[in-house]
Every structure is written in C-alpha cells, then in structure tokens.
Design a protein around this motif. Structure first.
Motif, PDB file in Angstrom:
ATOM      1  N   PHE A 163       0.834  -1.311   0.159  1.00  0.00           N
ATOM      2  CA  PHE A 163       0.145   0.120  -0.039  1.00  0.00           C
ATOM      3  C   PHE A 163       0.875   1.395   0.013  1.00  0.00           C
ATOM      4  O   PHE A 163       0.578   2.292  -0.858  1.00  0.00           O
ATOM      5  CB  PHE A 163      -0.720  -0.036   1.156  1.00  0.00           C
ATOM      6  N   ALA A 164       1.966   1.423   0.942  1.00  0.00           N
ATOM      7  CA  ALA A 164       2.746   2.710   1.185  1.00  0.00           C
ATOM      8  C   ALA A 164       3.512   2.707  -0.281  1.00  0.00           C
ATOM      9  O   ALA A 164       3.461   4.212  -0.785  1.00  0.00           O
ATOM     10  CB  ALA A 164       3.514   2.452   2.308  1.00  0.00           C
ATOM     11  N   GLN A 165       4.170   1.789  -0.608  1.00  0.00           N
ATOM     12  CA  GLN A 165       5.116   1.995  -1.909  1.00  0.00           C
ATOM     13  C   GLN A 165       3.997   2.231  -3.192  1.00  0.00           C
ATOM     14  O   GLN A 165       4.238   3.253  -3.698  1.00  0.00           O
ATOM     15  CB  GLN A 165       5.441   0.675  -2.261  1.00  0.00           C
ATOM     16  N   LEU A 166       2.824   1.628  -3.082  1.00  0.00           N
ATOM     17  CA  LEU A 166       1.907   1.955  -4.582  1.00  0.00           C
ATOM     18  C   LEU A 166       1.501   3.340  -4.348  1.00  0.00           C
ATOM     19  O   LEU A 166       1.692   3.948  -5.494  1.00  0.00           O
ATOM     20  CB  LEU A 166       0.758   0.999  -4.390  1.00  0.00           C
ATOM     21  N   LYS A 167       1.151   3.898  -3.358  1.00  0.00           N
ATOM     22  CA  LYS A 167       0.555   5.323  -3.030  1.00  0.00           C
ATOM     23  C   LYS A 167       1.713   6.313  -3.399  1.00  0.00           C
ATOM     24  O   LYS A 167       1.595   7.235  -4.317  1.00  0.00           O
ATOM     25  CB  LYS A 167       0.325   5.438  -1.585  1.00  0.00           C
ATOM     26  N   LEU A 168       3.041   6.012  -3.014  1.00  0.00           N
ATOM     27  CA  LEU A 168       3.868   6.936  -3.555  1.00  0.00           C
ATOM     28  C   LEU A 168       4.349   6.741  -5.072  1.00  0.00           C
ATOM     29  O   LEU A 168       4.518   7.760  -5.623  1.00  0.00           O
ATOM     30  CB  LEU A 168       5.481   6.728  -2.859  1.00  0.00           C
ATOM     31  N   LEU A 169       4.068   5.570  -5.576  1.00  0.00           N
ATOM     32  CA  LEU A 169       4.306   5.441  -7.016  1.00  0.00           C
ATOM     33  C   LEU A 169       3.212   5.960  -7.682  1.00  0.00           C
ATOM     34  O   LEU A 169       3.700   6.832  -8.763  1.00  0.00           O
ATOM     35  CB  LEU A 169       4.460   3.763  -7.109  1.00  0.00           C
ATOM     36  N   LEU A 170       2.085   6.018  -7.447  1.00  0.00           N
ATOM     37  CA  LEU A 170       0.949   6.819  -7.908  1.00  0.00           C
ATOM     38  C   LEU A 170       1.093   8.077  -7.919  1.00  0.00           C
ATOM     39  O   LEU A 170       0.653   8.891  -8.962  1.00  0.00           O
ATOM     40  CB  LEU A 170      -0.328   6.032  -7.440  1.00  0.00           C
ATOM     41  N   ASP A 171       1.499   8.725  -6.923  1.00  0.00           N
ATOM     42  CA  ASP A 171       1.750  10.190  -6.522  1.00  0.00           C
ATOM     43  C   ASP A 171       2.733  10.683  -7.702  1.00  0.00           C
ATOM     44  O   ASP A 171       2.455  11.488  -8.239  1.00  0.00           O
ATOM     45  CB  ASP A 171       2.107  10.370  -5.268  1.00  0.00           C
ATOM     46  N   SER A 172       3.793   9.788  -7.976  1.00  0.00           N
ATOM     47  CA  SER A 172       4.844  10.256  -8.924  1.00  0.00           C
ATOM     48  C   SER A 172       4.368  10.170 -10.146  1.00  0.00           C
ATOM     49  O   SER A 172       4.693  10.968 -11.340  1.00  0.00           O
ATOM     50  CB  SER A 172       5.978   9.379  -8.773  1.00  0.00           C
ATOM     51  N   ILE A 173       3.558   9.291 -10.717  1.00  0.00           N
ATOM     52  CA  ILE A 173       2.986   8.992 -12.027  1.00  0.00           C
ATOM     53  C   ILE A 173       1.695   9.909 -12.405  1.00  0.00           C
ATOM     54  O   ILE A 173       1.585  10.733 -13.364  1.00  0.00           O
ATOM     55  CB  ILE A 173       2.572   7.634 -12.401  1.00  0.00           C
ATOM     56  N   PHE A 174       0.573   9.838 -11.433  1.00  0.00           N
ATOM     57  CA  PHE A 174      -0.375  11.000 -11.690  1.00  0.00           C
ATOM     58  C   PHE A 174      -0.421  12.145 -10.918  1.00  0.00           C
ATOM     59  O   PHE A 174      -1.312  12.963 -11.288  1.00  0.00           O
ATOM     60  CB  PHE A 174      -1.676   9.855 -11.243  1.00  0.00           C
ATOM     61  N   GLY A 175       0.694  12.426 -10.161  1.00  0.00           N
ATOM     62  CA  GLY A 175       0.737  13.463  -9.108  1.00  0.00           C
ATOM     63  C   GLY A 175      -0.088  13.377  -8.079  1.00  0.00           C
ATOM     64  O   GLY A 175      -1.484  12.885  -8.173  1.00  0.00           O
TER      65      GLY A 175
END
Length: 554
Positions: A163-175
């Motif tokens: 969850f934590a890693q995916l949230k940061l990854l999505l922040d970087s891709i989608f903003g």
C-alpha cells in the motif's frame, strides 16, 4: 514544470513518427525518475522477458473466432489474452486517451506465491521482492495513464504489503494532487490469526487523470420510504416520520388553529375545542402548535401532502423521495430533485463487498476451477457507479476471474447504461479458459451483448526493414481497425476496410453497388488519387486513413 513537460510530450506524440514517439517515451520516463528521486520512491528498474520480446517483435491481435459472440449489430466487449504489457502497447495504438475508467486488482506481493515475475514466483525471502514489484507496476501504470481520457479515473485494489509503496508510485505518476481517496474494504468478517490482529481488510486507491469533478452521487433511498400514493411516478415513495404538531419548538399563537379535513376538525396536541380556546387565550410559553402556517397547510391539503393517522388521530406530513414544498415569494410550489448522497470512504466495509460473497458468486457459475482472492462484482459496480459517464469504456488489465466484465454488464442492465469493457488476462494456470471466458460468455448471452476475444501474437521485426515485414503486418490491420472502432465488418457492412491497392480498385470500380457504405478505412500504403478521394467524399462516405503508428513497433 510538469505542465511544460506534459505539453512537450504531447507535441511529440502528435508527430506520430517512430522517432518522436520513442523520444516522448524516454522523456516521460526520465522526468518521472527525476521527480521520484527528489522525493518518494527510489527502486531498481528490472527488465522482464516481455521487454526483450517487445524489442524484437510487434505485438498483434489474433482473433479466436470460435469465441466470438454477436447478439446485436454494434458495440463490443473484449478479452485480450497475453502478457498485459503487450496488451497495453496494442491499446496505445487503438485506445490512447479513450479509456474512461481503469479498475485493476494486481498481485498483492505477499511473498506467498501470489506474484509471478518472469515466470517465477517471488517468495518472501527474495531481497528484491519490493523493487521487482514496483518495477513491474511502474511500467504498466505509465502505459495505463496514457490510455486514460483527461477525465478518466483509476481504481486499484491493494493491501498492506504494498500500500505505502503503491501510494508513492501513483503520486509520482499521476501527481499527488490527483489523489482522490483511499477506501478500506472488508475482505472477511472474521478469521484465525497467529498474530495479535486479524487482518480483515484491504484498500481501494483512487486517482483521477487530471479532473476530480467526474464523480456523481448515488440516489439515496432509506428504508423509511415505504409508502406510495397516486403521485409515485413523479414524486417517488414517501415516509411518515413527522407529525404536523409539536410541543418542543415553543408555542406560537398564529400556528395554533383548527384544520378541516374531510369534515373532521383537528387541533394541535389532539385537544378538544374548549382546550384549544383556553390555550389560545392563555398564550403559554410552551405548548402544542402546528409546524406549518395556514397558507402552507392549505397548500399541503390541496396537494395531498397531509395524512391522518387513524390510530392516533394525529396529522402527519409526507416526506417524498423526489420532491419537497418550496416557497417562492408569497406562493408555494412543488420542487423536484434527486435525493443523493456521496459515497462514504467507509462504505466498502459492508459485508456485501467481501471476498466471501465473491466466492459465492463464482460458485453460482458452477465452474470447476477455483480462484483465490476474488473480488465481488458488487465492489466494482459500486465504484463504477461513482463515475459520471454511463457510456464509459472500462479497462481491467489484471482481469483475473472476469469480475469487472460481470460488473459492467450487470450495471448496464440495472441503469440502462452503455458501458463496455476490455479485459486483459495472461491465462495463468488456464484461468481464462476455465473461469474468465466461461463466466463472461454466460453473462454476455444472458444480457444480449457482444464479445470478441484475441490472443496476443508477436511478429518478428528485429534486424528487418519495414518492406521485409510490411505484407505480414497488413494482415493484422483489419483487427486493429475493428478493435479501435468496435465493430466487425462481416456483420456491419456499412463500414469497409480497404488495406491494399487491389481492394480499393475493386471498390472504386463498383462504387455504385456500395450505396449502403458510410465509412471507408484506407490503409496507409494505398495510393489514393485526389479524384478518387473526391469521388468517395461526394457520395457522403466518411474516409479514414489508417494511422501510420498502427504499422510501427515500440
């Protein structure tokens, strides 16, 4: 800075040359990497076997014709069988910025044989377990973002492992500004656990592409709206939970008056006439009186808004689902509206969204094989209901047992929508053959929809010039055109696909026999003179040139 880079990338894509597209892809990847290293995740990028395969081959669609189902003339749903990276690359040719909603349920990477990377299960002891998963997801989410429309959204199921890693990854891709919410979801009501806490939930992460005002509220009906009258079609059902008289709001003399209904007289507090007159003369600080004024009571009686409770002898006012009484100036009128409420971030903790219900749902299809960790169609239906467009194209590139297709078909049946789905599956352990297709096949026939299914094939192009493989590639152009525009030319004869000089010549020589044709798709290699083009357009036929990027590799 992000806006400037996005504009530069978009301009490069618009050039539609191989060099421009490659440059745009490299620029996008470089920018995301720079941003992620300033803040957020830093992980090693891993190369998969599919990356090598795509560097030497062009992925193509190979229809499994015996699995085609046609119940109407237009409007198809699709299953793509193969590595989802290859499927997503094909979709970039046919559906770039055309997908409204993406729902995915990727592997949770629990270290318990639930995540396969390069044909190998990734175990808990693998020290690169998280970076392999992030690399795996990063490549696919980058492609997914390009498929979304500007008002598109993505829903992703995940649990605590990533969850934590995916949230940061999505922040970087989608903003991070496009983060909509995180919804906890019940997975099971109870269960044994060897630790202090029983893990009974996972999450749904929600991001928008660029706009967050694409969500709609659902019509709200609580159990109290159980009565109907002759106005039900327009006003909806009603409930009776408010008496017309109150004694807790303070006494108001002007609101203490007799009401005549069907020859009977009613007083606030159900008192008799003498008690009513005494109360009026005493004008107490507290006491029964009506909630409504004389004018409003008159309007309510005339419009059948007031009901006599024969058991108690008291008057009640109706609360309708779809309307209320509104004052405009000195007059009253009926104001119609939709009674809605937003989706709560805690809504998915209801048991109907649990995996237990998903298993019962799969059991109802009497499928021989079992599927671990299924999601119920009620979960995906509820998520899709929040999106405003009832004609949305829905993509699931971790299609699993086909629940997204199930949800789309049921939701269309419920609300009359015209949504369609594209499911991508790798057929791991024959899941598509044994579960996904049989399930979707039954639902497609039950609801009278259409389905086409494709294998993802690979055409070798390494160390070859375009002219060396052009003829082989043209064979697959028809499938791409039909996939993008959602039809089959065998059934929908008003569309023609002409990919070579011989077929266009035959069409032009016999054009008077094609009065029914509305659209003609012309291959990029076809030489069409200005006179021929004018002849086609003068007959009111739309002319589409198959884009050059259909023919390119990645």
């Amino acid at each position: 800075m992000m806006d400037d880079v996005d504009k530069a990338i978009e301009l490069l894509y618009e050039l539609k040359t191989d060099e421009a597209i490659n440059t745009a892809n490299k620029l996008k990847a470089l920018y995301v990497e720079i941003v992620s290293k300033n803040y957020g995740l830093v992980f090693e990028k891993h190369t998969e076997e599919i990356d090598r395969l795509l560097s030497e081959n062009i992925p193509v669609l190979l229809e499994i014709e015996e699995r085609r189902i046609i119940n109407s003339e237009v409007g198809f749903n699709y299953i793509l069988q193969g590595d989802n990276i290859a499927s997503l690359n094909i979709l970039l040719k046919t559906h770039k910025q055309q997908i409204s909603v993406i729902y995915i349920d990727p592997p949770y990477n629990r270290g318990k044989n639930d995540f396969i990377y390069d044909d190998k299960f990734i175990g808990e002891e693998d020290t690169f377990r998280h970076s392999k998963w992030l690399s795996f997801m990063y490549k696919r989410l980058l492609l997914a973002k390009d498929l979304l429309k500007d008002d598109g959204v993505i829903f992703i199921s995940i649990d605590d492992n990533e969850f934590a890693q995916l949230k940061l990854l999505l922040d970087s891709i989608f903003g991070d500004s496009n983060f909509v919410g995180s919804l906890p979801r019940i997975t099971k009501k109870s269960g044994k656990s060897t630790i202090s806490f029983s893990k009974n939930h996972d999450y749904v992460l929600i991001y928008s592409k660029s706009k967050s005002n694409v969500f709609v509220m659902k019509e709200h009906i609580d159990e109290g709206f159980k009565y109907t009258d002759e106005h039900v079609d327009k006003r909806g059902p009603y409930k009776l939970n408010q008496t017309l008289d109150y004694n807790t709001l303070g006494y108001v003399n002007s609101l203490d008056f007799p009401i005549q209904i069907d020859g009977r007289t009613f007083y606030p507090g159900s008192v008799n006439e003498e008690e009513f007159k005494l109360r009026k003369s005493e004008n107490p600080k507290d006491g029964f009186r009506w909630r409504w004024s004389k004018d409003l009571v008159k309007f309510g009686i005339e419009n059948e808004w007031i009901v006599v409770n024969e058991k108690t002898g008291r008057l009640y006012t109706k609360t309708y689902l779809k309307c209320t009484i509104k004052k405009t100036g000195k007059d009253y009128q009926i104001d119609y509206f939709s009674r809605t409420k937003p989706m709560s971030t805690l809504e998915l903790i209801e048991n109907k969204y649990s995996n237990d219900n998903a298993r019962k749902e799969l059991d109802s299809f009497k499928l021989e094989d079992k599927f671990e960790y299924p999601k119920p169609s009620s979960l995906i239906k509820r998520l899709l209901e929040t999106y405003y467009d009832e004609s949305a194209v829905i993509l699931d590139f971790f299609a699993g047992s086909g629940t997204t297709g199930h949800a789309v078909l049921e939701l269309n049946n419920d609300d009359g929508g015209n949504r369609s789905f594209i499911l991508c599956t790798n057929n791991q352990n024959n899941i598509c053959d044994n579960i996904t297709y049989p399930r979707v096949q039954k639902l497609i026939n039950d609801f009278g929809s259409n389905l086409r299914m494709y294998d993802i094939g690979f055409m070798p192009v390494k160390d070859k010039l375009y002219l060396e493989y052009a003829d082989d590639l043209i064979v697959h152009m028809k499938d791409l055109v039909e996939f993008q525009y959602g039809f089959t030319s065998e059934k929908l004869t008003k569309y023609l696909i002409l990919l070579d000089d011989e077929s266009i010549k035959g069409f032009l020589d016999n054009i008077n026999s094609y009065n029914h044709v509305e659209k003609v798709f012309i291959g990029i290699n076809v030489l069409l003179s200005s006179e021929s083009k004018k002849l086609i357009l003068d007959r009111g036929i739309d002319l589409f040139i198959v884009p050059d990027y259909y023919y390119s590799d990645f």
